[in-house]
Design a protein around this motif. Structure first.
Motif, PDB file in Angstrom:
ATOM      1  N   LEU A   7       0.830  -1.208   0.000  1.00 26.58           N
ATOM      2  CA  LEU A   7       0.000   0.000   0.000  1.00 26.58           C
ATOM      3  C   LEU A   7       0.864   1.259   0.000  1.00 26.58           C
ATOM      4  O   LEU A   7       0.588   2.230  -0.714  1.00 26.58           O
ATOM      5  CB  LEU A   7      -0.927  -0.005   1.217  1.00 26.58           C
ATOM      6  CG  LEU A   7      -1.980  -1.110   1.265  1.00 26.58           C
ATOM      7  CD1 LEU A   7      -2.701  -1.099   2.601  1.00 26.58           C
ATOM      8  CD2 LEU A   7      -2.978  -0.952   0.123  1.00 26.58           C
ATOM      9  N   ARG A   8       1.922   1.221   0.798  1.00 26.47           N
ATOM     10  CA  ARG A   8       2.839   2.364   0.852  1.00 26.47           C
ATOM     11  C   ARG A   8       3.483   2.595  -0.519  1.00 26.47           C
ATOM     12  O   ARG A   8       3.598   3.735  -0.993  1.00 26.47           O
ATOM     13  CB  ARG A   8       3.914   2.110   1.910  1.00 26.47           C
ATOM     14  CG  ARG A   8       4.716   3.358   2.293  1.00 26.47           C
ATOM     15  CD  ARG A   8       5.953   2.971   3.088  1.00 26.47           C
ATOM     16  NE  ARG A   8       5.624   2.203   4.271  1.00 26.47           N
ATOM     17  CZ  ARG A   8       5.348   2.733   5.462  1.00 26.47           C
ATOM     18  NH1 ARG A   8       5.359   4.041   5.605  1.00 26.47           N
ATOM     19  NH2 ARG A   8       5.085   1.959   6.501  1.00 26.47           N
ATOM     20  N   GLY A   9       3.893   1.492  -1.176  1.00 29.56           N
ATOM     21  CA  GLY A   9       4.511   1.602  -2.489  1.00 29.56           C
ATOM     22  C   GLY A   9       3.547   2.120  -3.543  1.00 29.56           C
ATOM     23  O   GLY A   9       3.922   2.918  -4.414  1.00 29.56           O
ATOM     24  N   GLU A  10       2.292   1.690  -3.466  1.00 34.49           N
ATOM     25  CA  GLU A  10       1.300   2.158  -4.432  1.00 34.49           C
ATOM     26  C   GLU A  10       1.039   3.653  -4.254  1.00 34.49           C
ATOM     27  O   GLU A  10       0.904   4.392  -5.233  1.00 34.49           O
ATOM     28  CB  GLU A  10      -0.002   1.365  -4.270  1.00 34.49           C
ATOM     29  CG  GLU A  10      -1.022   1.652  -5.359  1.00 34.49           C
ATOM     30  CD  GLU A  10      -2.174   0.669  -5.331  1.00 34.49           C
ATOM     31  OE1 GLU A  10      -3.212   0.984  -5.955  1.00 34.49           O
ATOM     32  OE2 GLU A  10      -2.050  -0.397  -4.702  1.00 34.49           O
ATOM     33  N   CYS A  11       0.968   4.101  -3.009  1.00 31.86           N
ATOM     34  CA  CYS A  11       0.786   5.531  -2.755  1.00 31.86           C
ATOM     35  C   CYS A  11       1.962   6.338  -3.305  1.00 31.86           C
ATOM     36  O   CYS A  11       1.778   7.389  -3.938  1.00 31.86           O
ATOM     37  CB  CYS A  11       0.630   5.793  -1.262  1.00 31.86           C
ATOM     38  SG  CYS A  11      -0.990   5.371  -0.592  1.00 31.86           S
ATOM     39  N   ALA A  12       3.162   5.832  -3.083  1.00 29.42           N
ATOM     40  CA  ALA A  12       4.353   6.536  -3.567  1.00 29.42           C
ATOM     41  C   ALA A  12       4.354   6.615  -5.090  1.00 29.42           C
ATOM     42  O   ALA A  12       4.682   7.655  -5.677  1.00 29.42           O
ATOM     43  CB  ALA A  12       5.603   5.835  -3.053  1.00 29.42           C
ATOM     44  N   ALA A  13       3.964   5.521  -5.753  1.00 32.12           N
ATOM     45  CA  ALA A  13       3.949   5.492  -7.211  1.00 32.12           C
ATOM     46  C   ALA A  13       2.932   6.477  -7.788  1.00 32.12           C
ATOM     47  O   ALA A  13       3.125   7.014  -8.892  1.00 32.12           O
ATOM     48  CB  ALA A  13       3.643   4.081  -7.700  1.00 32.12           C
ATOM     49  N   LEU A  14       1.852   6.721  -7.061  1.00 28.90           N
ATOM     50  CA  LEU A  14       0.813   7.645  -7.524  1.00 28.90           C
ATOM     51  C   LEU A  14       1.058   9.077  -7.064  1.00 28.90           C
ATOM     52  O   LEU A  14       0.274   9.974  -7.361  1.00 28.90           O
ATOM     53  CB  LEU A  14      -0.562   7.169  -7.026  1.00 28.90           C
ATOM     54  CG  LEU A  14      -1.054   5.846  -7.600  1.00 28.90           C
ATOM     55  CD1 LEU A  14      -2.320   5.389  -6.876  1.00 28.90           C
ATOM     56  CD2 LEU A  14      -1.317   5.975  -9.093  1.00 28.90           C
TER      57      LEU A  14
END
Length: 367
Positions: A7-14
């Motif tokens: 989830l943290r990685g997805e937020c960072a990517a967006l």
């Protein structure tokens, strides 16, 4: 559900930046992703209400004295049949009807919605604008053919219909006389008024009024009983029903919370079995280094021993006493337990494995 790191990685990517506050948890990331995807797809519309239904406690967690007292009660508790369907909330808005489930999409991070698959359930509710009903989506037939598989149980049929595309779901329901029905047993709001704080007995009266105002033959109320509750439960179980739900009549509605004021009591299968094996607890979990689950078996008509259940709920002291460490450091079950007889209770036998679902120890026979 995705891990915190995912989830943290997805937020960072967006490009979603979150301010760190205390110990990190999933909730802020889930909320941020939900908001991002909704605003991207619907920039001029507010996010629809994301409400989780109130969850059930277990009758099996009661002591014998508590259970007996509730069964004798004639005024404080009520009982309803536990329908074997898919839990859902039916939201009647001024601009349409939404039917939400309990699962969260891994793409939009919103609650799953089923109204596109159930057009027959959104009609005739104009007089209920501002009302949210809680209930079960139940298939009236056990067997449906989806083209890829054939169901053997009403719950399987309901799940298959909800998982299909909207057009396919409509065709299955229309051609196979399998239109899902909504069995309502509570409500969270009535005509725009939040009623979750009201006691259940008041909400049941409002539910009755809502059902009378609705003009939909596929919507019905689950009957509620206050007297002879134990006899009612026995009749449901003997007739092949899933079980009952016992509720305090003064209980408020607590969205998303699991409460001892609502208790699920299912039909149980109790058998005599013997210990035939074990497996270690999952590494990284709370019982690492100890026996995780004990396997019980029974002899079939041919005399062969067959696995009947895995029981994983054990008191810490007994879990430690049954754990033995071998010469090479491997975990194994203490020989004292092998062959020990016990009464095991659980739900029906799983079709594939033939083992009892949600098995638990009732008592040791040889103690």
């Amino acid at each position: 559900m995705k891990t915190l790191a995912e989830l943290r990685g997805e937020c960072a990517a967006l490009g979603i930046a979150l301010e760190a506050r205390g110990r990190a948890g999933k909730e802020p990331f889930l909320a941020a992703l939900q908001d991002y995807h909704w605003r991207t797809a619907h920039p001029d519309e507010p996010l629809p209400a994301q409400v989780m239904p109130m969850l059930l406690g277990s009758w099996n967690d009661l002591t014998s004295a508590e259970a007996a007292a509730i069964e004798r009660d004639q005024h404080a508790w009520c009982v309803q049949e536990k329908k074997d369907g898919v839990r859902a909330l039916l939201h009647v808005g001024r601009n349409g009807v939404r039917i939400t489930g309990r699962t969260i999409s891994q793409v939009s991070y919103r609650l799953s919605e089923f109204q596109a698959n159930l057009p027959h359930l959104v009609a005739g509710l104009d007089r209920l604008a501002g009302t949210i009903l809680d209930g079960e989506l139940v298939c009236p037939v056990a067997e449906i053919d989806t083209g890829a598989t054939t169901s053997a149980h009403p719950l399987q049929a309901a799940v298959a219909i909800l998982a299909a595309g909207p057009e396919k779901a409509r065709l299955i329901q229309d051609r196979q006389k399998a239109r899902l029905r909504f069995h309502a047993f509570d409500l969270l709001s009535h005509l725009g008024r939040d009623v979750t704080h009201l006691p259940l007995y008041d909400r049941l009266e409002l539910l009755r009024r809502a059902a009378e105002a609705a003009d939909n033959p596929h919507l019905e109320i689950v009957p509620t009983y206050v007297a002879a509750k134990a006899a009612f439960h026995d009749r449901i179980v003997e007739s092949g029903g899933e079980g009952t739900v016992w509720k305090r009549l003064d209980s408020p509605y607590e969205p998303g919370e699991r409460s001892r004021l609502w208790l699920k009591r299912k039909a149980e299968l109790t058998v005599e079995a013997v210990v035939i094996g074990s497996k270690p607890a999952t590494p990284g979990k709370g019982h690492e280094g100890l026996v995780g689950a004990v396997e019980f078996g029974r002899r079939g008509a041919d005399g062969a021993m067959r696995s009947i259940a895995w029981v994983s709920a054990w008191p810490d002291d007994e879990r430690r006493s049954m754990t033995q460490v071998g010469p090479s450091g491997e975990l194994r079950l203490s020989p004292v337990y092998l062959g020990r007889r016990a009464w095991i209770a659980g739900l029906d036998l799983a079709a594939k494995s033939g083992r009892m679902r949600h098995a638990r120890l009732v008592s040791w026979i040889d103690l």
